[in-house]
Design an enzyme around this catalytic site. Structure first.
Site, PDB file in Angstrom:
ATOM      1  N   GLY A 101      27.948  38.824  51.942  1.00 21.19           N
ATOM      2  CA  GLY A 101      29.263  38.197  52.099  1.00 21.19           C
ATOM      3  C   GLY A 101      30.157  38.970  53.054  1.00 21.19           C
ATOM      4  O   GLY A 101      30.092  40.196  53.123  1.00 21.19           O
ATOM      5  N   ARG A 159      21.984  36.259  54.014  1.00 18.88           N
ATOM      6  CA  ARG A 159      21.602  36.849  52.726  1.00 18.88           C
ATOM      7  C   ARG A 159      20.088  36.968  52.543  1.00 18.88           C
ATOM      8  O   ARG A 159      19.607  37.056  51.411  1.00 18.88           O
ATOM      9  CB  ARG A 159      22.173  36.006  51.586  1.00 18.88           C
ATOM     10  CG  ARG A 159      23.680  36.103  51.418  1.00 18.88           C
ATOM     11  CD  ARG A 159      24.100  35.688  50.029  1.00 18.88           C
ATOM     12  NE  ARG A 159      25.544  35.670  49.874  1.00 18.88           N
ATOM     13  CZ  ARG A 159      26.264  36.749  49.552  1.00 18.88           C
ATOM     14  NH1 ARG A 159      25.682  37.903  49.358  1.00 18.88           N
ATOM     15  NH2 ARG A 159      27.568  36.645  49.424  1.00 18.88           N
ATOM     16  N   ASP A 175      25.510  46.271  47.413  1.00 16.15           N
ATOM     17  CA  ASP A 175      24.478  47.003  46.661  1.00 16.15           C
ATOM     18  C   ASP A 175      23.084  46.446  46.932  1.00 16.15           C
ATOM     19  O   ASP A 175      22.136  47.201  47.153  1.00 16.15           O
ATOM     20  CB  ASP A 175      24.809  47.032  45.162  1.00 16.15           C
ATOM     21  CG  ASP A 175      25.094  45.656  44.574  1.00 16.15           C
ATOM     22  OD1 ASP A 175      25.399  44.728  45.334  1.00 16.15           O
ATOM     23  OD2 ASP A 175      25.013  45.521  43.340  1.00 16.15           O
ATOM     24  N   ASP A 176      22.952  45.124  46.964  1.00 15.25           N
ATOM     25  CA  ASP A 176      21.622  44.548  47.191  1.00 15.25           C
ATOM     26  C   ASP A 176      21.124  44.837  48.606  1.00 15.25           C
ATOM     27  O   ASP A 176      19.955  45.191  48.794  1.00 15.25           O
ATOM     28  CB  ASP A 176      21.650  43.034  46.953  1.00 15.25           C
ATOM     29  CG  ASP A 176      21.796  42.700  45.467  1.00 15.25           C
ATOM     30  OD1 ASP A 176      21.259  43.453  44.637  1.00 15.25           O
ATOM     31  OD2 ASP A 176      22.444  41.688  45.140  1.00 15.25           O
ATOM     32  N   LYS A 215      29.614  48.020  52.075  1.00 14.61           N
ATOM     33  CA  LYS A 215      30.496  46.861  52.281  1.00 14.61           C
ATOM     34  C   LYS A 215      30.524  45.990  51.046  1.00 14.61           C
ATOM     35  O   LYS A 215      29.476  45.802  50.432  1.00 14.61           O
ATOM     36  CB  LYS A 215      29.932  46.048  53.459  1.00 14.61           C
ATOM     37  CG  LYS A 215      30.527  44.676  53.612  1.00 14.61           C
ATOM     38  CD  LYS A 215      29.495  43.539  53.563  1.00 14.61           C
ATOM     39  CE  LYS A 215      28.930  43.284  52.196  1.00 14.61           C
ATOM     40  NZ  LYS A 215      28.242  42.001  52.033  1.00 14.61           N
ATOM     41  N   THR A 216      31.611  45.508  50.628  1.00 17.90           N
ATOM     42  CA  THR A 216      31.762  44.367  49.724  1.00 17.90           C
ATOM     43  C   THR A 216      33.198  44.297  49.218  1.00 17.90           C
ATOM     44  O   THR A 216      33.760  45.320  48.797  1.00 17.90           O
ATOM     45  CB  THR A 216      30.793  44.329  48.517  1.00 17.90           C
ATOM     46  OG1 THR A 216      31.122  43.188  47.725  1.00 17.90           O
ATOM     47  CG2 THR A 216      30.811  45.546  47.617  1.00 17.90           C
ATOM     48  N   ASP A 221      33.921  43.028  46.589  1.00 16.67           N
ATOM     49  CA  ASP A 221      33.847  43.081  45.121  1.00 16.67           C
ATOM     50  C   ASP A 221      34.215  44.457  44.555  1.00 16.67           C
ATOM     51  O   ASP A 221      34.524  44.578  43.375  1.00 16.67           O
ATOM     52  CB  ASP A 221      32.436  42.724  44.643  1.00 16.67           C
ATOM     53  CG  ASP A 221      32.018  41.338  45.105  1.00 16.67           C
ATOM     54  OD1 ASP A 221      32.881  40.577  45.572  1.00 16.67           O
ATOM     55  OD2 ASP A 221      30.810  41.026  45.016  1.00 16.67           O
ATOM     56  N   TYR A 256      54.381  24.831  35.048  1.00 14.71           N
ATOM     57  CA  TYR A 256      52.916  24.895  35.162  1.00 14.71           C
ATOM     58  C   TYR A 256      52.350  26.215  34.671  1.00 14.71           C
ATOM     59  O   TYR A 256      52.959  27.269  34.870  1.00 14.71           O
ATOM     60  CB  TYR A 256      52.476  24.754  36.631  1.00 14.71           C
ATOM     61  CG  TYR A 256      52.784  23.420  37.258  1.00 14.71           C
ATOM     62  CD1 TYR A 256      52.325  22.239  36.686  1.00 14.71           C
ATOM     63  CD2 TYR A 256      53.508  23.358  38.445  1.00 14.71           C
ATOM     64  CE1 TYR A 256      52.599  21.017  37.282  1.00 14.71           C
ATOM     65  CE2 TYR A 256      53.784  22.144  39.046  1.00 14.71           C
ATOM     66  CZ  TYR A 256      53.328  20.969  38.453  1.00 14.71           C
ATOM     67  OH  TYR A 256      53.598  19.775  39.045  1.00 14.71           O
ATOM     68  N   GLY A 294      34.431  38.266  43.129  1.00 19.84           N
ATOM     69  CA  GLY A 294      34.132  39.634  42.714  1.00 19.84           C
ATOM     70  C   GLY A 294      32.799  39.757  42.010  1.00 19.84           C
ATOM     71  O   GLY A 294      32.446  40.832  41.544  1.00 19.84           O
ATOM     72  N   TYR A 299      37.297  32.972  49.538  1.00 18.64           N
ATOM     73  CA  TYR A 299      37.115  32.830  50.988  1.00 18.64           C
ATOM     74  C   TYR A 299      38.425  33.078  51.741  1.00 18.64           C
ATOM     75  O   TYR A 299      38.400  33.434  52.918  1.00 18.64           O
ATOM     76  CB  TYR A 299      36.532  31.452  51.306  1.00 18.64           C
ATOM     77  CG  TYR A 299      35.192  31.260  50.617  1.00 18.64           C
ATOM     78  CD1 TYR A 299      34.060  31.911  51.089  1.00 18.64           C
ATOM     79  CD2 TYR A 299      35.073  30.507  49.452  1.00 18.64           C
ATOM     80  CE1 TYR A 299      32.839  31.811  50.435  1.00 18.64           C
ATOM     81  CE2 TYR A 299      33.853  30.393  48.792  1.00 18.64           C
ATOM     82  CZ  TYR A 299      32.742  31.049  49.283  1.00 18.64           C
ATOM     83  OH  TYR A 299      31.544  30.959  48.634  1.00 18.64           O
ATOM     84  N   GLU A 300      39.545  32.916  51.038  1.00 19.52           N
ATOM     85  CA  GLU A 300      40.855  33.125  51.679  1.00 19.52           C
ATOM     86  C   GLU A 300      41.060  34.570  52.121  1.00 19.52           C
ATOM     87  O   GLU A 300      41.922  34.854  52.948  1.00 19.52           O
ATOM     88  CB  GLU A 300      41.990  32.765  50.695  1.00 19.52           C
ATOM     89  CG  GLU A 300      42.101  31.310  50.320  1.00 19.52           C
ATOM     90  CD  GLU A 300      41.058  30.849  49.302  1.00 19.52           C
ATOM     91  OE1 GLU A 300      40.177  31.637  48.928  1.00 19.52           O
ATOM     92  OE2 GLU A 300      41.152  29.685  48.886  1.00 19.52           O
ATOM     93  N   ARG A 357      38.202  37.029  52.444  1.00 17.24           N
ATOM     94  CA  ARG A 357      37.023  37.783  52.884  1.00 17.24           C
ATOM     95  C   ARG A 357      37.001  38.094  54.380  1.00 17.24           C
ATOM     96  O   ARG A 357      36.277  38.980  54.818  1.00 17.24           O
ATOM     97  CB  ARG A 357      35.736  37.011  52.547  1.00 17.24           C
ATOM     98  CG  ARG A 357      35.452  36.901  51.085  1.00 17.24           C
ATOM     99  CD  ARG A 357      33.999  36.642  50.790  1.00 17.24           C
ATOM    100  NE  ARG A 357      33.388  35.620  51.618  1.00 17.24           N
ATOM    101  CZ  ARG A 357      32.158  35.161  51.441  1.00 17.24           C
ATOM    102  NH1 ARG A 357      31.416  35.636  50.461  1.00 17.24           N
ATOM    103  NH2 ARG A 357      31.654  34.241  52.219  1.00 17.24           N
TER     104      ARG A 357
END
Ligand code: FBP
Length: 553
Positions: free
Chosen positions: A84, A148, A178-179, A205-206, A208, A246, A254, A424-425, A427
């Site tokens: 990502g 990916r 991590d992956d 990188k991430t 998360d 509301y 994450g 996505y807003e 990343r």
């Protein structure tokens, strides 16, 4: 890339990311200090057996010296963006670019296209000065795109070797989570076993924030992404407090870890923020989670406040014990019987087919869920075997179940809930000054590791709350972060994920304040990331990092 740079974009292109003192004299004048031999965080015997050539390497720290430490030979380096998007990826590439060019002008940087598959298929471009110049300090991974694809088969590794030899590469730098860094470690081991003289270096990188430990204090992109989400959450809080009609349920990206939700809570003080790790620790059932939300809704209504903001980590469902069991049973069932389960096509039939391979309790839970959630739980796993939590609409599930429970409790008010999903807003947001500097330093550190023929290492920059001059750059052996985990129905060596530490200072701070935040409108409105202005506004990092390092002023 689009040439339509905004006014801010043009000004931002001129930003010169800062390097720690240890890297400022250029890569040739860096002394590489070696620490003691290391071992993996768990399962040492097994990891050692699987990584006989790269296991146990020492931690490396860099020190700037007067004398050149090595001759300046031209370096050919290939870079991969994996997984990502995370703000700052382009600056990591810029750091590698400037690092290897500072070794000797004839060094070349190649970018593999579309993630790890570009490496396997030998699809690449040369990144020259002009191209690099268009991407400095920008968000996104669009310079070479990401993907990916999981690097795991011998056939893929052999194809990588052919590409490396054809391109005469000294090194591959894999920028990933991590992956992807697990893949990098496996590739490094394979190259070492086959005596292929090409280093494999990783970069953390991430968004998360779950790739961290003593030596990797944070993954890049987390800082910018969370600041972006916090700006939006602050805006929503202000709207909620203005309209007063509301309840906003905001799911945050994450994956399994709740770092993003926790940091956003520290920045914005919402009325509710669920932390998956706590729910798991307390073994809370779905019903208990719903009750905990309903209690706040009812109490606020009683105080004349029929509105609020709730933050929900996207990985929540995996941590509610009965859901966790259901997901892992479904993982196994899908790993071994996917064609049988998916053949049916219709959700109800797929559920019936899946239920034959899972326990009675899990089958009961699966059948009790709305169709949409059933389908989302059975969607394809990602190439690393993870359930795609970003596609499960947990926020809607919670709204539905909270509404039902409010009816049971004869709630007098109207529960008007709106759902949001922020991921996505943020990343691909333009990196904050912190991420711009951190990423550039990571890339530069990677170039030093390459220059010294190190392999199986992740670039590391530490002491991140101490001021950039004092940041400590170096490398950490990737095997040190590994343990064995169940993936795709088999035990695999993987980098251990760092989930929210319930004894850690960020969580403790949140725990101390959350009841007050539930009752009051103690909302905080962080506003947009600032790139120009006083350093205490522009260069400040995030609460998680500052609390972890006792650096919160
Ligand atoms: P990485 O682990 O690859 O950095 O993933 C970050 C992330 O944004 C997660 O938060 C999210 O669950 C996932 O990517 C969504 O990815 P995709 O858009 O590929 O489904």
């Amino acid at each position: 890339m689009s040439e339509n740079l905004s006014v801010l974009g043009k000004a931002r292109a001129d930003y010169k990311p800062k390097l720690p003192l240890s890297l400022r004299t250029g890569p040739l004048k860096v002394l590489v200090n070696q620490g003691n031999a290391t071992q993996s965080v768990r399962d040492q015997d097994k990891i050692k057996e699987l990584f006989p050539n790269t296991y146990g390497a020492p931690i490396l720290t860099f020190e700037a010296v007067e004398e050149k430490q090595t001759a300046g030979m031209p370096l050919n380096v290939g870079v991969v963006l994996s997984g990502g998007q995370a703000p700052g990826g382009h600056n990591v590439i810029a750091g590698i670019f400037d690092g290897i060019k500072a070794v000797i002008g004839g060094s070349k940087l190649y970018g593999f296209l579309g993630g790890p598959s570009g490496l396997v298929d030998g699809k690449y471009i040369e990144i020259d000065r002009e191209l690099m110049g268009k991407y400095r300090n920008t968000g996104g991974f669009d310079i070479i795109q990401s993907g990916r694809t999981k690097l795991e088969s011998t056939e893929q590794f052999d194809r990588c070797i052919a590409v490396v030899k054809k391109m005469d590469l000294n090194a591959i730098v894999i920028i990933g989570g991590d992956d992807s860094n697990t893949n990098a470690a496996v590739l490094a081991e394979y190259f070492a076993a086959k005596k292929v003289k090409c280093s494999v270096i990783g970069c953390p990188k991430t968004i998360d924030g779950d790739l961290k430990n003593e030596y990797i204090e944070t993954s890049f992109g987390f800082d910018t992404a969370v600041k972006t989400y916090s700006e939006l959450i602050g805006n929503i809080e202000r709207d909620a407090n203005s309209a007063r009609k509301y309840w906003h349920f905001v799911k945050l990206m994450g994956r399994s870890a709740s770092h993003i939700g926790l940091e956003a809570a520290l920045q914005t003080h919402p009325n509710i923020c669920l932390i998956s790790e706590e729910i798991k620790e307390k073994k809370m059932t779905l019903e208990q989670v719903i009750f905990s939300i309903v209690d706040v809704v009812v109490a606020r209504y009683g105080a004349g406040k029929n509105f609020g903001v709730a933050l929900i980590p996207e990985g929540l469902v995996e941590f509610i014990p009965e859901f966790g069991i259901l997901i892992s049973e479904l993982n196994e069932a899908l790993a071994h019987n996917e064609s049988e389960i998916k053949k049916a096509g219709k959700v109800a039939e797929m559920v019936e087919a899946a239920c034959k391979h899972i326990s009675e309790a899990s089958a009961k839970l699966l059948k009790s869920l709305p169709d949409g959630i059933q389908l989302q739980l059975m969607l394809d796993r990602d190439p690393h075997g993870n359930v795609q939590v970003s596609l499960i609409e947990t926020e809607k599930l919670l709204i539905e179940m909270v509404s039902k429970e409010l009816k049971v409790r004869a709630f007098k008010g109207k529960f008007a809930a709106l759902n949001h999903f922020f991921g996505y807003e943020g990343r691909c947001a333009a990196p904050s000054n912190f991420d711009a500097d951190y990423c550039y330093s990571l890339g530069y550190a990677a170039s030093v590791l390459v220059l010294h023929n190190k392999t199986g290492y992740m670039a590391s920059v530490r002491k991140l709350t101490d001021g950039i001059d004092n940041w400590i750059a170096g490398g950490v052996p990737t095997t040190m972060m590994m343990n064995m985990e169940r993936r795709h129905g088999a035990d695999k060596p993987v980098i251990q994920k760092a989930l929210v530490d319930l004894k850690g200072k960020p969580f403790k701070y949140f725990e101390k304040h959350r009841d007050e935040w539930a009752r009051l409108e103690d909302y905080m409105f962080p506003g947009p990331i600032q790139y120009f202005g006083p350093t205490e506004v522009c260069d400040v990092t995030n609460y998680t990092l500052m609390l972890e390092h006792d650096a919160l002023k």
